[in-house]
Design a protein around this motif. Structure first.
Motif: not given
Length: 498
Positions: A201-207, A218-219, A246-248, A263-267
């Motif tokens: 719901d609040l985060r996206i992780n890259l594995w 990353i988000v 990628f998209m969300f 960016n490492a964290l996609c703001h």
């Protein structure tokens, strides 16, 4: 080239599941359907945490599949720290590319992602050993004693193993756990086949597929104060060709396209935002719920984005974020009945959307076990279709020359597009903008009744008789042909236009 309407004459092909009208077991309800990259296999997941695999019957001339194997992917768990029960329900299944005659797929429930290896395993059996031929001791009176083998060094044999049988085995190769505080809603493998993303719901992780104990965030849209929370992530997907994109989508009806190279964290300031402006005058009590995006998909050629909310499908060009190319009203007849859908919780149903394998056509589900197909939806809104849309064989029809218009149609190079495909107000022709079909028990008794237009018109006539419990939420389109797999409660229907 646009596909002729005859290519969408879908007919019932197969059904897996209980065909009798008995009470459906909750654990048997199908919650995920996915074809692999070749289309020769597809997988389903259910509320009981099981994954069932099917393979194509290559002996059959038409679209026909047979059972391959079944395994228990997830089990119910309990989080003692949060006093929270974790369901075994499979939320999504995604295939990876096969390797060394083995198939790999990712499956997830609300908290844990697993990488499964499915392969053919030989069962070996001992064919001979030291007890095969026994030497019997003779007594002095000529009678035989107990059956005890007397072995010398020369009589010793090494046990021999020979193939006995072949089975399909499924083993968990990796388990990706303890990385999501909230429920996982999406997983998506990357085109590089080395990484994948998972979204809650609040985060996206890259594995990384080979590193199960570490992921990169990353988000992160979690506010410092949770009382300031105004939106949640509803789904996410990797680009089918560019591994950095990628998209969300969010509950506000917004899609954000991100580039991991920036960016490492996609703001927010690094994302391309796809959002359609709506006049505040048209807002009502249900607008915030109905505008929430339940599914988002890239087209296989990577050019388009399709989003699905409760009432509509929006088709976007990845290069144009100011407005959608097309908005399709899927549930026009429900606009006056939103209060009913709110009372029975149907308004929170999460319908999916799918592209056809050639990126030209869209598909989604609805109630009464209806599903809708929108033929050539992307082609009708793109003049230079031959440089963009890829056919099922993977070849591009890229033509040179200038764009020439005349009374016959619109010509690109040597190919002619009829005016009825480019002018939405053109009268005449046999084009169908929407094909409505139904996945129900009558498919067993009658594979085909009436023309495609007649069947669509008959299924469109809902009236006041809407069964909100019969909804088509999960389905998958064959990547190389016009065949579709559709989950209807505990049944799996296959329709094909071959």
């Amino acid at each position: 080239m646009p596909q002729p309407i005859e290519n969408f004459d879908f007919k019932f092909s197969q059904c897996f599941g209980d065909k009798s009208d008995i009470i459906t077991t909750e654990a048997d309800v199908i919650t995920a359907v996915e074809f692999d990259h070749s289309g020769d296999y597809f997988a389903t997941g259910d509320k009981g945490g099981r994954v069932v695999l099917f393979e194509r019957n290559k002996m059959a001339k038409n679209c026909e599949y047979k059972f391959m194997t079944e395994f228990q992917s997830h089990d119910a768990e309990f989080d003692y720290l949060k006093s929270l029960e974790i369901e075994e329900k499979i939320n999504q299944i995604k295939w990876l590319k096969p390797a060394q005659r083995a198939h790999f797929l990712l499956s997830t429930n609300d908290k844990t992602i697993k990488l499964w290896k499915v392969y053919e395993k030989n069962i070996m059996m001992v064919s001979e050993n030291n007890l095969s031929d026994q030497i019997v001791r003779k007594n002095s009176n000529g009678s035989s004693s107990s059956m005890q083998a007397i072995l010398s060094l020369s009589d010793l044999k090494l046990p021999q193993l020979v193939p006995h049988d072949k089975i399909i085995a499924a083993t968990p190769k990796r388990v990706y756990a303890n990385a999501h505080t909230y429920h996982i809603n999406s997983i998506s493998p990357n085109s590089d086949q080395e990484t994948f993303i998972s979204a809650d719901d609040l985060r996206i992780n890259l594995w990384n597929l080979d590193v199960p104990d570490q992921s990169f965030n990353i988000v992160d849209i979690k506010p410092i104060d949770m009382e300031e929370l105004t939106e949640v992530i509803t789904c996410a997907e990797n680009h089918p060709q560019d591994c950095n994109l990628f998209m969300f989508a969010s509950s506000k009806g917004i899609v954000k396209l991100c580039d991991m190279r920036q960016n490492a964290l996609c703001h927010d300031n690094n994302a391309k935002v796809f959002e359609e402006y709506t006049d505040p005058i048209n807002h009502n009590f249900f607008t915030e719920i109905t505008s929430s995006i339940s599914d988002v998909k890239f087209s296989p050629n990577g050019r388009y984005i399709a989003t699905r909310d409760y009432l509509t499908i929006k088709l976007w060009d990845i290069n144009m974020d100011n407005k959608p190319l097309k908005t399709i009203n899927v549930h026009e007849q429900l606009k006056d009945r939103l209060s009913d859908t709110y009372e029975n919780d149907a308004i929170f149903d999460r319908f999916e959307v799918q592209f056809s394998g050639d990126s030209s056509t869209l598909m989604t589900g609805s109630y009464n076990n209806n599903f809708m197909i929108y033929p050539n939806a992307t082609i009708k809104h793109d003049m230079d279709v031959h440089g963009i849309v890829k056919d099922f064989n993977g070849t591009h029809d890229v033509t040179g020359g200038n764009l020439i218009t005349d009374d016959v149609g619109i010509e690109v190079g040597n190919a002619v597009t009829p005016p009825e495909l480019t002018d939405p107000h053109h009268e005449g022709g046999n084009e169908l903008d929407e094909i409505v079909l139904q996945a129900n028990k009558t498919a067993f008794r009658n594979k085909r009744y009436g023309s495609l237009a007649q069947r669509s018109a008959r299924n469109k006539e809902w009236g006041d008789d809407i069964d909100f419990k019969k909804s088509i939420l999960h389905f998958s389109w064959h990547p190389k042909e016009n065949s579709i797999a559709i989950a209807a409660t505990n049944n799996l229907f296959l329709f094909s236009a071959l």
